[in-house]
Design a protein around this motif. Structure first.
Motif: not given
Lengths: 648, 214
Positions: B64-81, B149-158
């Motif tokens: 019910r709140s409109s702040d959802f996007a702000d809660r996505l503060q960081a992402s965990r990525w798995r990168i197979e090489l 990775v912390r969510q910043v602008t612009p987003t740091v992608r894999p």
């Protein structure tokens, strides 16, 4: 061909493909998974089709012909159909590097594993993309080099009405409506397999030719006269028809496809659902191949259309429905139909569109009805020819008075922009005919400002080069050379710019004349043009319908090389007028139109004599209904259109 | 479903912090505005039925709140090489950690932009993936990176992380990496752990249910 005993599904190429997807543009176009796509088990089916629209996915996926046949074939219990599209050059390079074959987007099966590769050619400019697909699939380019392990390569679509330029590359061509023909071919292959494939590929092709369901080029020999013209085209085996006839599906309500239209995940050129409201057109515009080869008019009933709209929306979630046909405002129940659909969907997010270009006030009334709640941005009309004289030549029965009255109605009803479509290079055309367009556009703006009281109205003129097409009265005409086309377009541009009062309110969009020459070569070419296509493809021609990929000089160089010993050249195929007696490359292919009727219509054109629409007037003996045993099907107009204008 | 107003209404859907093309994800969040109260479980089932295979609706929670996007503060990525050894990856990751800042260039709508990958990097571990052994050959396996990775602008992608590893240590895999987003959400007190962004809504709902029952 895969034998009936071979029920082992070919391995999906997806694992290999996935490796390269991050390296190509718009990878989503290759992954399939569309809503309403169908993947049937390989085992348990006996006849397997791949349907290809030989252009990029974004153009091919919305194509109605492919979507219809996809459902019709998948509706047969022991048959399956998957789809493939042209891959862009970036993926083509990676597929060659890694040995990934041309694949279907449904189950990502290799194309060569199927029994039939059916190609739908809406335009001749897809021919080089066919060669890329065959080559990537590992199917020999030349039909004569194929083995029992290769699919039958069958062409359909409007361009298949003269498949001679691709005769070397296809095994067969189907003329006309494909629904019943695809089922007949499926039956024929099933039977052949059940018999154990006696005689192999040659026998199957012979059966196709003898049945008359398809034209098999290899079963016809072409003889030439010393001057390069065709002497005759002769079947080279007993029991093969001298002329192959087109297919005509009667009663569209019995063929209510697509029932579950595909909803692509990738963005495409038509983000809407389409419902075909009638097939065929009898307006008799002499330049229009579609109108000539799809006769007679067969309307879908109002109830049939409404149920297709309702069912289609419920299984797709589309927000726009296009009511398709060659001239949608001509449907005999169009007024009650648009009113009832508009009533039904006014309160939803669904919008309706009528891609029609008829120039009359009735059309504006329909457009008003379809935009009850929406913005009235732009309306499109197609006068096609700039002068009254030229419109008589092409039998586009629109007077300047009609046009001005129509745009007046449109601007008065709140529309802000009118788009006008024209062609350049029509038979008998002079500079003056084209310059009339500038005058007409200025007049449109003048009355528009007057009736709307606003200065922000616009008129956009869109003009392209005319290409004469087979099975039309203009099939004998000389195509205008590209230099003159470009010079006329420049004159028009200058004339519009020179108008200080109205010029700034008129936009001009045009295509230069060069691509039209290649299209003309491919449209009215004969079997000798096959070598040009192959040479151009070997020299790198791909996606010739895309201006950023099209290379005119490449094509001309290829033509010079490929036609060197033939005594004919590109001009011979394009800018040369044909005589009455000349055997045309497609004369043995029967569109139902009587050759003499076409010739008389060509003479009428030159004398500026018009012919009425036979939907509303008596028959003019074009030949189609007699020849094909068909007739015009229109619904009775029982409901007087109450809320919108009555047709004059 | 709710639509925006105006001449061409659009459905009110927002894809918060969507994963880039070509990556897999097990943690995507979509906000859909609705015009009437719907049962989350029914909505989940119906959406799942309409989506192509591989796109699975895991759960629907009423927010019910409109702040959802702000809660996505960081992402965990798995990168197979698949063609990088653990040792090579270790070395590259150490080089990235020891730098104060590692800028990479990325083309954005507004032209080339420099992005500091190091500043957004919160954690980075190298793991080993073993392959099914083939005969008697020694099988050292290959490297898997797990990065937060912390969510910043612009987003740091894999992609940017890989570009950074290339720039600091010359790491340039020939086989395309397989990238999966494993989690997204609020950062824990330790600055590394990723929490459940829907936790508070779930609690609210539970409270309501309890008070409604009382």
């Amino acid at each position: 061909m895969t034998t009936t005993t071979n029920q082992v599904a070919p391995e999906s190429v997806f694992a290999q493909l996935e490796q390269v997807l991050p390296l190509v543009g718009k990878p989503i176009q290759y992954v399939g998974g569309e809503v309403n796509s169908v993947i049937k088990e390989w085992a348990g089916t006996s006849v397997r089709w791949v349907l290809m629209y030989p252009d990029a996915y974004e153009v091919g996926a919305p194509n109605q012909g492919v979507q219809i046949l996809y459902e019709v074939i998948n509706g047969v219990e022991d048959a399956l159909a998957e789809r493939t599209y042209a891959v862009w050059p970036d993926l083509e390079a990676l597929m060659r590097e890694r040995g990934i074959p041309q694949f279907t987007v449904d189950a990502h099966r290799p194309v060569r594993a199927f029994d039939v590769l059916g190609l739908s050619f809406a335009t001749e400019l897809g021919y080089t993309n066919m060669l890329t697909a065959l080559d990537l699939a590992g199917i020999p380019l030349h039909a004569g080099d194929r083995t029992d392990d290769d699919p039958l390569v069958i062409a359909g679509g409007h361009a298949a009405f003269n498949p001679e330029p691709i005769a070397d590359f296809i095994d067969a061509a189907v003329l006309g409506d494909g629904e019943q023909a695809a089922l007949t071919i499926t039956d024929l292959i099933r039977q052949f397999k059940a018999e154990g494939e006696p005689g192999g590929r040659p026998e199957l092709l012979l059966r196709l030719a003898q049945s008359g369901v398809a034209y098999v080029p290899s079963r016809y020999d072409v003889e030439y006269l010393p001057d390069g013209r065709i002497r005759r085209v002769v079947p080279n085996h007993a029991d093969i028809p001298w002329r192959v006839a087109k297919h005509t599906v009667m009663d569209l309500d019995d063929w209510d496809y697509p029932r579950a239209p595909l909803v692509p995940l990738a963005e495409t050129v038509h983000e809407r659902m389409s419902v075909e409201i009638f097939r065929g057109c009898t307006r008799g515009c002499r330049f229009c191949q579609a109108g000539m080869i799809t006769r007679p008019v067969r309307e879908r009933s109002k109830a049939g259309i409404e149920s297709m709209v309702e069912r289609g929306l419920s299984v797709t979630g589309f927000e726009e429905v296009g009511l398709l046909s060659l001239s949608s405002a001509d449907h005999s129940e169009i007024a009650p139909l648009t009113t009832s659909l508009a009533d039904c969907y006014t309160d939803s997010q669904v919008s309706l569109s009528l891609p029609s270009t008829r120039v009359d006030a009735f059309n504006v009334d329909l457009a008003n009805e379809l935009s009850r709640n929406g913005r009235r941005s732009g309306l499109t009309f197609a006068p096609e020819g700039g002068s009254e004289r030229l419109r008589r030549v092409i039998n586009k029965q629109v007077s300047e008075e009609d046009l001005i009255r129509t745009v007046t109605t449109a601007y008065a009803a709140g529309w802000r922009q009118v788009k006008l479509y024209f062609m350049c290079g029509l038979p008998t055309e002079t500079d003056e005919d084209v310059l009339q367009i500038a005058r007409m556009a200025a007049e449109v703006i003048r009355v528009g400002r007057e009736v709307s009281g606003r200065r922000d109205i616009r008129c956009t003129v869109s003009i392209g080069g005319f290409v004469p097409k087979p099975h039309t009265p203009f099939q004998w005409a000389a195509q205008l050379d590209h230099e003159t086309t470009d010079a006329r377009l420049a004159l028009l541009r200058d004339a519009i710019r020179a108008n200080r009062e109205y010029g700034k309110a008129i936009g001009l969009r045009y295509h230069d004349g060069k691509p039209g020459i290649v299209e003309g070569l491919l449209s009215r070419g004969d079997r000798r043009v096959g070598a040009v296509i192959e040479q151009a493809w070997r020299d790198g021609a791909r996606f010739d319908g895309w201006s950023e990929h099209f290379d005119y000089d490449l094509w001309m160089t290829a033509a010079d090389r490929a036609l060197v010993d033939t005594g004919v050249d590109v001009d011979w195929f394009t800018t040369r007028e044909r005589e009455h007696v000349e055997v045309l490359p497609w004369d043995h292919l029967d569109s139902g139109l009587d050759r003499e009727w076409l010739w008389e219509d060509w003479q009428d054109a030159r004398e500026e004599v018009e012919v009425e629409d036979c939907r509303w007037t008596p028959c003019f003996d074009c030949g189609v209904c007699d020849q094909m045993g068909t007739h015009i099907q229109i619904a009775p107009v029982t409901i007087a259109p109450a809320t919108i204008g009555v047709r004059e | 479903m709710a639509f925006s107003s105006g001449f061409s209404p659009h459905p009110k859907i927002s894809y918060a912090n969507a994963a880039p093309t070509g990556t897999a994800s097990e943690a995507e969040y979509v906000e859909i505005a609705v015009v009437e109260r719907v049962d989350p479980q029914t909505l989940a089932t119906e959406l799942d039925a309409a989506l192509p295979p591989g796109l699975d609706v895991v759960e629907v929670v009423e927010v019910r709140s409109s702040d959802f996007a702000d809660r996505l503060q960081a992402s965990r990525w798995r990168i197979e090489l698949p063609d990088v050894t653990v040792e090579q990856a270790d070395e590259a990751m150490r080089a990235l950690w020891s730098a104060d800042s590692v800028e990479v260039q990325r083309r954005t709508k507004s032209g080339m932009r420099a992005i500091d990958v190091r500043a957004a990097l919160l954690a980075g571990e190298v793991g080993r993936q073993t392959r099914p052994s083939q005969g008697s050959e020694a099988n050292p396996g290959y490297a898997i990176l797990q990065v937060v990775v912390r969510q910043v602008t612009p987003t740091v992608r894999p992609d940017d992380i890989l570009a950074a590893l290339r720039s600091v240590a010359g790491l340039s895999p020939a086989v395309p990496p397989q990238v999966t987003r494993e989690a997204q959400g609020p950062l824990g007190a330790d600055g590394v752990t990723i929490g459940d962004p829907l936790e508070q809504d779930r609690e609210n709902r539970a409270d309501e249910a309890a008070s409604a029952g009382a």
